[in-house]
Design a protein around this motif. Sequence first.
Motif, short mmCIF file in Angstrom:
data_model
loop_
_atom_site.label_atom_id
_atom_site.label_comp_id
_atom_site.label_asym_id
_atom_site.label_seq_id
_atom_site.Cartn_x
_atom_site.Cartn_y
_atom_site.Cartn_z
N ALA A 3 -11.99 29.82 -5.75
CA ALA A 3 -10.99 30.02 -6.79
C ALA A 3 -11.60 30.67 -8.03
O ALA A 3 -11.00 31.55 -8.65
CB ALA A 3 -10.33 28.70 -7.15
N GLU A 4 -12.80 30.24 -8.39
CA GLU A 4 -13.47 30.84 -9.55
C GLU A 4 -13.78 32.31 -9.29
O GLU A 4 -13.64 33.15 -10.19
CB GLU A 4 -14.76 30.07 -9.85
N GLN A 5 -14.20 32.63 -8.08
CA GLN A 5 -14.45 34.03 -7.74
C GLN A 5 -13.17 34.85 -7.79
O GLN A 5 -13.18 36.01 -8.24
CB GLN A 5 -15.08 34.14 -6.34
N LEU A 6 -12.06 34.29 -7.36
CA LEU A 6 -10.78 35.00 -7.42
C LEU A 6 -10.37 35.25 -8.86
O LEU A 6 -9.80 36.30 -9.17
CB LEU A 6 -9.70 34.19 -6.69
N ARG A 7 -10.64 34.31 -9.72
CA ARG A 7 -10.29 34.49 -11.13
C ARG A 7 -11.18 35.53 -11.81
O ARG A 7 -10.74 36.25 -12.71
CB ARG A 7 -10.41 33.16 -11.87
N ARG A 8 -12.42 35.62 -11.39
CA ARG A 8 -13.38 36.49 -12.07
C ARG A 8 -13.47 37.88 -11.45
O ARG A 8 -14.11 38.76 -12.01
CB ARG A 8 -14.76 35.84 -12.03
N SER A 9 -12.84 38.10 -10.31
CA SER A 9 -12.95 39.39 -9.64
C SER A 9 -12.25 40.49 -10.43
O SER A 9 -11.34 40.21 -11.22
CB SER A 9 -12.35 39.30 -8.23
N PRO A 10 -12.66 41.74 -10.22
CA PRO A 10 -12.08 42.85 -10.99
C PRO A 10 -10.63 43.12 -10.60
O PRO A 10 -10.18 42.73 -9.53
CB PRO A 10 -12.98 44.04 -10.59
N GLY A 11 -9.94 43.81 -11.48
CA GLY A 11 -8.57 44.19 -11.20
C GLY A 11 -7.55 43.22 -11.75
O GLY A 11 -7.90 42.23 -12.41
N PRO A 12 -6.29 43.46 -11.46
CA PRO A 12 -5.22 42.60 -11.96
C PRO A 12 -5.32 41.18 -11.40
O PRO A 12 -5.87 40.97 -10.32
CB PRO A 12 -3.94 43.29 -11.46
N ARG A 13 -4.76 40.26 -12.12
CA ARG A 13 -4.73 38.87 -11.66
C ARG A 13 -3.89 38.78 -10.39
O ARG A 13 -2.85 39.43 -10.25
CB ARG A 13 -4.12 37.99 -12.75
N ILE A 14 -4.35 37.96 -9.44
CA ILE A 14 -3.61 37.84 -8.18
C ILE A 14 -2.30 37.08 -8.41
O ILE A 14 -2.18 36.31 -9.36
CB ILE A 14 -4.45 37.12 -7.11
N ALA A 15 -1.33 37.32 -7.52
CA ALA A 15 -0.02 36.69 -7.68
C ALA A 15 -0.06 35.21 -7.33
O ALA A 15 0.66 34.40 -7.90
CB ALA A 15 1.01 37.41 -6.79
N ALA A 16 -0.88 34.85 -6.36
CA ALA A 16 -0.96 33.45 -5.92
C ALA A 16 -1.78 32.62 -6.90
O ALA A 16 -2.60 33.14 -7.65
CB ALA A 16 -1.58 33.38 -4.53
N ASP A 17 -1.55 31.32 -6.86
CA ASP A 17 -2.41 30.40 -7.59
C ASP A 17 -3.80 30.44 -6.96
O ASP A 17 -3.93 30.22 -5.74
CB ASP A 17 -1.84 28.99 -7.50
N PRO A 18 -4.86 30.73 -7.72
CA PRO A 18 -6.20 30.87 -7.13
C PRO A 18 -6.66 29.65 -6.36
O PRO A 18 -7.30 29.77 -5.31
CB PRO A 18 -7.10 31.14 -8.35
N ASP A 19 -6.35 28.47 -6.86
CA ASP A 19 -6.79 27.25 -6.16
C ASP A 19 -6.08 27.07 -4.83
O ASP A 19 -6.70 26.69 -3.83
CB ASP A 19 -6.56 26.03 -7.05
N ALA A 20 -4.77 27.37 -4.79
CA ALA A 20 -4.04 27.24 -3.54
C ALA A 20 -4.50 28.28 -2.53
O ALA A 20 -4.73 27.96 -1.35
CB ALA A 20 -2.53 27.38 -3.81
N ALA A 21 -4.64 29.52 -2.97
CA ALA A 21 -5.10 30.58 -2.07
C ALA A 21 -6.50 30.27 -1.57
O ALA A 21 -6.80 30.43 -0.38
CB ALA A 21 -5.09 31.92 -2.80
N ALA A 22 -7.36 29.80 -2.47
CA ALA A 22 -8.74 29.47 -2.08
C ALA A 22 -8.76 28.36 -1.04
O ALA A 22 -9.56 28.39 -0.10
CB ALA A 22 -9.54 29.08 -3.31
N GLU A 23 -7.92 27.36 -1.21
CA GLU A 23 -7.91 26.25 -0.26
C GLU A 23 -7.47 26.71 1.13
O GLU A 23 -8.08 26.33 2.14
CB GLU A 23 -7.00 25.13 -0.74
#
Length: 213
Positions: free
Chosen positions: A148-168
């Motif tokens: 989830a932290e990697q999803l938040r810090r990755s380049p580009g626009p913020r993802i549509a999904a909740d990072p924690d839910a997608a990560a899980e």
Amino acid sequence: MQPHVEILGQDAVGEALGDDAEGLTARLLDAALAEFTTYGLRRTSMENVAERAGLARSTLYRRFSNKQELVRAVALRQVRELLVYLVRQVEQLPTIEERLVEAFVAGVQRSRADGLLTRLLKSEPETVLPYFTTHAEVGLGLGRAFLAEQLRRSPGPRIAADPDAAAEVIFRLTTSIMLSPKGHIPLDTDEDLRAFARAYLVPLLHQPGLGKP
């Protein structure tokens, strides 16, 4: 008595040469990893580890009071090394989608090449499988938090999904593939894994229904 005297001598020499606490701990963890990979958890004793490390048993027990604590330390180091490896593998890629795909491929292939995990799944599945299933809370929490932290810090626009839910969800799917690689979907080669990730993992990033965006 003589072997014990030799071990004590090696320990003293090592400390005299400047082996600090961190260096001795790494030496013991290296020895424990080698013993666990070769003989499994059940057949490895604390004495075996100290002997392989060329250190006194007292040195081992000063750092790890029992085998369970030693196993936990080895597992934690393995996980940390894997996470560092994955970050380095994908940090130069320009998009979050590419990073996810390549991290998935690298993670699955690294797990397949992991001698300790392969050994335990084959010879002691009852020991290791609960940590991926009925007692997976710690591993799941660690994997979810990291991804989830990697999803938040990755380049580009913020993802549509909740990072924690997608990560899980991604972590759960990846764990399942690690444990049960054979099925209808081909997952043998790097390209197989990339195709799976693009088809089933990347869309999770853009799914607003996952958790709370």
